[in-house]
Design a protein around this motif. Structure first.
Motif, PDB file in Angstrom:
ATOM      1  N   UNK A 172       0.815  -1.220   0.000  1.00  0.00           N
ATOM      2  CA  UNK A 172       0.000   0.000   0.000  1.00  0.00           C
ATOM      3  C   UNK A 172       0.846   1.266   0.000  1.00  0.00           C
ATOM      4  N   UNK A 173       2.084   1.171   0.467  1.00  0.00           N
ATOM      5  CA  UNK A 173       2.939   2.358   0.534  1.00  0.00           C
ATOM      6  C   UNK A 173       3.733   2.576  -0.747  1.00  0.00           C
ATOM      7  N   UNK A 174       3.708   1.612  -1.664  1.00  0.00           N
ATOM      8  CA  UNK A 174       4.571   1.655  -2.851  1.00  0.00           C
ATOM      9  C   UNK A 174       3.903   2.358  -4.031  1.00  0.00           C
ATOM     10  N   UNK A 175       4.723   2.834  -4.966  1.00  0.00           N
ATOM     11  CA  UNK A 175       4.159   3.337  -6.223  1.00  0.00           C
ATOM     12  C   UNK A 175       3.378   2.219  -6.922  1.00  0.00           C
ATOM     13  N   UNK A 176       2.423   2.559  -7.787  1.00  0.00           N
ATOM     14  CA  UNK A 176       1.524   1.546  -8.375  1.00  0.00           C
ATOM     15  C   UNK A 176       2.223   0.345  -9.015  1.00  0.00           C
ATOM     16  N   UNK A 177       3.225   0.544  -9.835  1.00  0.00           N
ATOM     17  CA  UNK A 177       3.887  -0.582 -10.498  1.00  0.00           C
ATOM     18  C   UNK A 177       4.602  -1.475  -9.487  1.00  0.00           C
ATOM     19  N   UNK A 223       2.059  -3.509  -7.631  1.00  0.00           N
ATOM     20  CA  UNK A 223       1.575  -4.625  -8.450  1.00  0.00           C
ATOM     21  C   UNK A 223       2.532  -5.814  -8.349  1.00  0.00           C
ATOM     22  N   UNK A 224       3.832  -5.559  -8.425  1.00  0.00           N
ATOM     23  CA  UNK A 224       4.831  -6.628  -8.296  1.00  0.00           C
ATOM     24  C   UNK A 224       4.728  -7.317  -6.940  1.00  0.00           C
ATOM     25  N   UNK A 225       4.597  -6.508  -5.898  1.00  0.00           N
ATOM     26  CA  UNK A 225       4.504  -7.058  -4.539  1.00  0.00           C
ATOM     27  C   UNK A 225       3.248  -7.911  -4.406  1.00  0.00           C
ATOM     28  N   UNK A 256       1.585  -9.490  -6.723  1.00  0.00           N
ATOM     29  CA  UNK A 256       1.727 -10.729  -7.485  1.00  0.00           C
ATOM     30  C   UNK A 256       2.497 -11.766  -6.663  1.00  0.00           C
ATOM     31  N   UNK A 257       3.555 -11.332  -6.005  1.00  0.00           N
ATOM     32  CA  UNK A 257       4.344 -12.254  -5.179  1.00  0.00           C
ATOM     33  C   UNK A 257       3.526 -12.750  -3.988  1.00  0.00           C
ATOM     34  N   UNK A 258       2.718 -11.874  -3.406  1.00  0.00           N
ATOM     35  CA  UNK A 258       1.867 -12.280  -2.286  1.00  0.00           C
ATOM     36  C   UNK A 258       0.859 -13.327  -2.758  1.00  0.00           C
ATOM     37  N   UNK A 259       0.250 -13.089  -3.919  1.00  0.00           N
ATOM     38  CA  UNK A 259      -0.742 -14.030  -4.451  1.00  0.00           C
ATOM     39  C   UNK A 259      -0.105 -15.390  -4.728  1.00  0.00           C
ATOM     40  N   UNK A 260       1.131 -15.394  -5.209  1.00  0.00           N
ATOM     41  CA  UNK A 260       1.811 -16.654  -5.509  1.00  0.00           C
ATOM     42  C   UNK A 260       2.104 -17.458  -4.248  1.00  0.00           C
ATOM     43  N   UNK A 261       2.160 -16.776  -3.102  1.00  0.00           N
ATOM     44  CA  UNK A 261       2.442 -17.458  -1.831  1.00  0.00           C
ATOM     45  C   UNK A 261       1.256 -17.335  -0.877  1.00  0.00           C
ATOM     46  N   UNK A 262       0.053 -17.231  -1.416  1.00  0.00           N
ATOM     47  CA  UNK A 262      -1.144 -16.957  -0.616  1.00  0.00           C
ATOM     48  C   UNK A 262      -1.396 -17.931   0.518  1.00  0.00           C
ATOM     49  N   UNK A 263      -1.196 -19.226   0.297  1.00  0.00           N
ATOM     50  CA  UNK A 263      -1.463 -20.220   1.335  1.00  0.00           C
ATOM     51  C   UNK A 263      -0.573 -19.965   2.550  1.00  0.00           C
ATOM     52  N   UNK A 264       0.703 -19.694   2.296  1.00  0.00           N
ATOM     53  CA  UNK A 264       1.625 -19.462   3.404  1.00  0.00           C
ATOM     54  C   UNK A 264       1.315 -18.178   4.149  1.00  0.00           C
ATOM     55  N   UNK A 265       0.730 -17.210   3.464  1.00  0.00           N
ATOM     56  CA  UNK A 265       0.573 -15.888   4.037  1.00  0.00           C
ATOM     57  C   UNK A 265      -0.777 -15.649   4.703  1.00  0.00           C
ATOM     58  N   UNK A 266      -1.737 -16.560   4.593  1.00  0.00           N
ATOM     59  CA  UNK A 266      -3.091 -16.294   5.079  1.00  0.00           C
ATOM     60  C   UNK A 266      -3.149 -16.240   6.603  1.00  0.00           C
ATOM     61  N   UNK A 310      13.393 -11.051  -1.263  1.00  0.00           N
ATOM     62  CA  UNK A 310      14.567 -11.221  -2.125  1.00  0.00           C
ATOM     63  C   UNK A 310      14.201 -11.146  -3.604  1.00  0.00           C
ATOM     64  N   UNK A 311      13.013 -11.608  -3.939  1.00  0.00           N
ATOM     65  CA  UNK A 311      12.555 -11.560  -5.317  1.00  0.00           C
ATOM     66  C   UNK A 311      12.121 -10.152  -5.717  1.00  0.00           C
ATOM     67  N   UNK A 312      11.432  -9.455  -4.839  1.00  0.00           N
ATOM     68  CA  UNK A 312      10.803  -8.182  -5.174  1.00  0.00           C
ATOM     69  C   UNK A 312      11.752  -6.996  -5.079  1.00  0.00           C
ATOM     70  N   UNK A 313      12.495  -6.882  -4.006  1.00  0.00           N
ATOM     71  CA  UNK A 313      13.286  -5.671  -3.754  1.00  0.00           C
ATOM     72  C   UNK A 313      14.202  -5.293  -4.917  1.00  0.00           C
ATOM     73  N   UNK A 314      14.936  -6.221  -5.531  1.00  0.00           N
ATOM     74  CA  UNK A 314      15.794  -5.810  -6.649  1.00  0.00           C
ATOM     75  C   UNK A 314      15.019  -5.268  -7.856  1.00  0.00           C
ATOM     76  N   UNK A 315      13.739  -5.632  -7.962  1.00  0.00           N
ATOM     77  CA  UNK A 315      12.940  -5.198  -9.112  1.00  0.00           C
ATOM     78  C   UNK A 315      12.175  -3.902  -8.851  1.00  0.00           C
ATOM     79  N   UNK A 316      12.221  -3.392  -7.622  1.00  0.00           N
ATOM     80  CA  UNK A 316      11.497  -2.161  -7.299  1.00  0.00           C
ATOM     81  C   UNK A 316      12.217  -0.949  -7.863  1.00  0.00           C
ATOM     82  N   UNK A 317      11.435   0.090  -8.079  1.00  0.00           N
ATOM     83  CA  UNK A 317      12.007   1.369  -8.496  1.00  0.00           C
ATOM     84  C   UNK A 317      12.766   1.971  -7.307  1.00  0.00           C
TER      85      UNK A 317
END
Length: 157
Positions: free
Chosen positions: A46-51, A54-56, A58-68, A112-119
């Motif tokens: 929620x604190x990040x720029x829109x793009x 979106x990346x964050x 997507x990663x949350x959705x891919x790991x949804x079971x672990x994160x619920x 580790x997956x998301x941070x390098x791809x952030x603006x």
């Protein structure tokens, strides 16, 4: 005893009773429950720029079971049961603890997956993120988070 010393004694006893009650309520209250990793990641997004958000997400959705939240509470309940078991079963305790560690590892993997791809702006905002620290959520009492009272913003009056 004089009347003045009697009143001083009564005032002193009243102050001691007040302080004792204040300390007891502080010590006996329930500790705040940390948010599940998925919720905390959503609050980060929620604190990040829109793009970047979106990346964050997507990663949350891919790991949804672990994160619920349900999974989080279920795993903590298993750990509590393993700790309270009589006789103590080290195998059940290690298994419950390993499940919780898997959640932490998943959050670390997401970061580790998301941070390098952030603006650059997204990384800056992420570095300023502070998780909620009490009732009321990220903008409530006890935890700045983004928004009023967050990093770089004056607290509301």
């Amino acid at each position: 005893m004089t009347k003045v010393s009697t009143w001083i004694l009564i005032a002193s006893l009243g102050c001691n009773a007040f302080m004792g009650a204040a300390i007891a309520t502080h010590l006996l209250r329930e500790p705040p429950v940390p948010p599940p990793f998925g919720k905390m990641l959503e609050e980060m997004a929620d604190t990040l720029p829109p793009e970047d958000a979106r990346l964050m997400r997507q990663a949350i959705a891919a790991n949804g079971i672990l994160m619920s939240r349900e999974r989080h509470e279920e795993q903590f309940q298993k750990l509590r049961e393993a700790v309270a078991a009589d006789p103590f079963d080290i195998t059940a305790f290690v298994a419950a603890e390993a499940q919780l560690r898997q959640r932490q590892t998943a959050m670390g993997d997401i970061m580790l997956d998301i941070v390098p791809r952030l603006s650059p702006e997204g990384r800056k905002r992420l570095s300023e993120f502070r998780p909620p620290r009490g009732p009321g959520g990220p903008r409530g009492p006890g935890g700045p988070g983004p928004g009023p009272g967050g990093p770089g913003e004056p607290k509301p009056r």
